[in-house]
Enzyme design. Structure first.
Site, PDB file in Angstrom:
ATOM      1  N   GLN A  87     -22.143  49.004   7.020  1.00 36.99           N
ATOM      2  CA  GLN A  87     -23.407  48.270   6.957  1.00 36.99           C
ATOM      3  C   GLN A  87     -23.594  47.440   8.224  1.00 36.99           C
ATOM      4  O   GLN A  87     -22.683  46.741   8.676  1.00 36.99           O
ATOM      5  CB  GLN A  87     -23.409  47.374   5.699  1.00 36.99           C
ATOM      6  CG  GLN A  87     -24.725  46.673   5.430  1.00 36.99           C
ATOM      7  CD  GLN A  87     -25.871  47.632   5.116  1.00 36.99           C
ATOM      8  OE1 GLN A  87     -25.667  48.714   4.571  1.00 36.99           O
ATOM      9  NE2 GLN A  87     -27.082  47.234   5.467  1.00 36.99           N
ATOM     10  N   ASP A 130     -25.155  57.986   7.522  1.00 39.52           N
ATOM     11  CA  ASP A 130     -26.211  57.208   8.186  1.00 39.52           C
ATOM     12  C   ASP A 130     -26.764  57.957   9.404  1.00 39.52           C
ATOM     13  O   ASP A 130     -27.821  57.597   9.926  1.00 39.52           O
ATOM     14  CB  ASP A 130     -25.646  55.867   8.675  1.00 39.52           C
ATOM     15  CG  ASP A 130     -26.030  54.693   7.780  1.00 39.52           C
ATOM     16  OD1 ASP A 130     -27.081  54.780   7.117  1.00 39.52           O
ATOM     17  OD2 ASP A 130     -25.280  53.708   7.759  1.00 39.52           O
ATOM     18  N   LYS A 158     -27.547  50.001  -2.796  1.00 37.11           N
ATOM     19  CA  LYS A 158     -27.036  51.348  -2.519  1.00 37.11           C
ATOM     20  C   LYS A 158     -26.045  51.759  -3.608  1.00 37.11           C
ATOM     21  O   LYS A 158     -26.105  52.874  -4.131  1.00 37.11           O
ATOM     22  CB  LYS A 158     -26.353  51.376  -1.128  1.00 37.11           C
ATOM     23  CG  LYS A 158     -27.351  51.284   0.022  1.00 37.11           C
ATOM     24  CD  LYS A 158     -26.703  51.091   1.396  1.00 37.11           C
ATOM     25  CE  LYS A 158     -27.799  50.896   2.449  1.00 37.11           C
ATOM     26  NZ  LYS A 158     -27.325  50.699   3.811  1.00 37.11           N
TER      27      LYS A 158
HETATM   28  N1  GUN Z   1     -28.772  47.852   8.245  1.00 33.67           N
HETATM   29  C1  GUN Z   1     -30.122  47.987   8.125  1.00 33.67           C
HETATM   30  N2  GUN Z   1     -30.461  49.273   7.860  1.00 33.67           N
HETATM   31  C2  GUN Z   1     -29.301  49.963   7.810  1.00 33.67           C
HETATM   32  C3  GUN Z   1     -28.994  51.330   7.570  1.00 33.67           C
HETATM   33  O1  GUN Z   1     -29.862  52.183   7.355  1.00 33.67           O
HETATM   34  N3  GUN Z   1     -27.674  51.648   7.611  1.00 33.67           N
HETATM   35  C4  GUN Z   1     -26.700  50.729   7.861  1.00 33.67           C
HETATM   36  N4  GUN Z   1     -25.438  51.147   7.889  1.00 33.67           N
HETATM   37  N5  GUN Z   1     -26.950  49.451   8.097  1.00 33.67           N
HETATM   38  C5  GUN Z   1     -28.250  49.076   8.061  1.00 33.67           C
END
Ligand code: GUN
Length: 294
Positions: free
Chosen positions: A97, A120, A53
């Site tokens: 996350q 998100d 990311k």
């Molecule tokens: N863990 C797996 N996929 C995601 C996501 O799209 N966002 C976040 N914050 N954690 C994740």
């Protein structure tokens, strides 16, 4: 029939190129979109996702910062940091996350994020927008990426039978809601679904996010279906695999996504889109607040 293999890397490159232009417009107005990523603990997969990311942000010209906490951190220091980031004008998007260490409640941490920075889309306010099907401010990134792939391939959604396998808050549930909003007929299956095949065989669009390698075999797939594999599984020999028996299903489907190189690159791309969109909304709001003089 051999399926068209949907190249998620190519679509992601194209989408990022389009959004890079919007970043350039913002930069010309003195705004650099900023993303803050909070990671707690040492989950190896999470560390890779966060690294990807941050790298993607840099490529498109976003500011990004990672806030790391030890695995045994309590909720309070994390919430205090989220509140600082909520106030920080350089930050337009905040994500925590997942998954979290067991002592932390995801609902508590996600609920602390400003709804205007919830890139998100996991805050209950934004989840509510998705349920109502209007005012979807931050579509959750993985389902948003799947929708974008379907649209890029001109795969019709309206009126189609869609089966989503997996009912997680991150993928399955928001995916179903987003496609309902596009007038698909959606069924959600999960690990307790009896005779999964009786559902999947009806799917014009089959979206699988169950975290189970080879769950979907060729006899379970309707000929000519679009099959979107969201699974990412590490096999005992170290290879990555999705949830779909790719080699056999591709002989029956009309479209299929590979793993890796399908949905994965789109998730990161849509996070960038959501962050840039948040920065645009904020810049426009700030502009409106400035009194216009004749
Ligand atoms: N863990 C797996 N996929 C995601 C996501 O799209 N966002 C976040 N914050 N954690 C994740």
């Amino acid at each position: 029939m051999t399926a068209k293999i949907i190249d998620g890397n190519a679509v992601a490159r194209q989408v990022r190129g389009e959004w890079k232009k919007r970043v350039d417009v913002l930069r010309a107005r003195g705004v650099i979109p900023g993303l803050a990523v909070i990671i707690i603990g040492n989950n190896p997969a999470s560390r890779i996702y966060v690294r990807n990311k941050v790298k993607a942000c840099g490529e498109v010209g976003l500011h990004s910062e990672t806030h790391e906490f030890a695995a045994d951190t309590g909720a309070q220091p994390v919430i205090a940091r989220i509140e600082e980031l909520n106030r920080d004008p350089r930050i337009h998007g905040i994500l925590v996350q997942l998954p979290l260490p067991p002592q932390l409640e995801s609902r508590q941490l996600l609920g602390a994020i400003s709804i205007d920075k919830d890139v998100d889309g996991f805050h209950l306010y934004n989840v509510g927008g998705l349920v109502v099907g209007e005012n979807i401010i931050f579509p959750p990134c993985t389902p948003y990426g799947v929708q974008c792939l379907l649209e890029y391939e001109n795969i019709q959604i309206e009126g189609q039978n869609v089966v989503v396998v997996g009912a997680s808050n991150i993928v399955g549930k928001p995916m179903a809601l987003m496609l309902m909003a596009k007038d698909a007929t959606v069924s959600i299956c999960h690990i307790k679904t009896r005779d999964l095949a009786q559902y999947t065989i009806l799917a014009d669009i089959l979206i699988v996010a169950a975290g189970c390698p080879n769950l979907i075999t060729a006899p379970m797939v309707k000929r000519g279906a679009a099959v979107i594999d969201v699974g990412i599984n590490r096999l005992p020999d170290g290879r990555l695999a999705g949830d779909v028996d790719f080699e056999r299903v591709k002989e029956k489907a009309a479209f299929i996504t590979p793993v890796p190189g399908g949905v994965g690159p789109m998730t990161v791309t849509m996070l960038i889109c959501n962050t840039v969109a948040a920065a645009e909304r904020n810049a426009n709001k700030c502009n409106e607040a400035v009194p216009v003089t004749a």
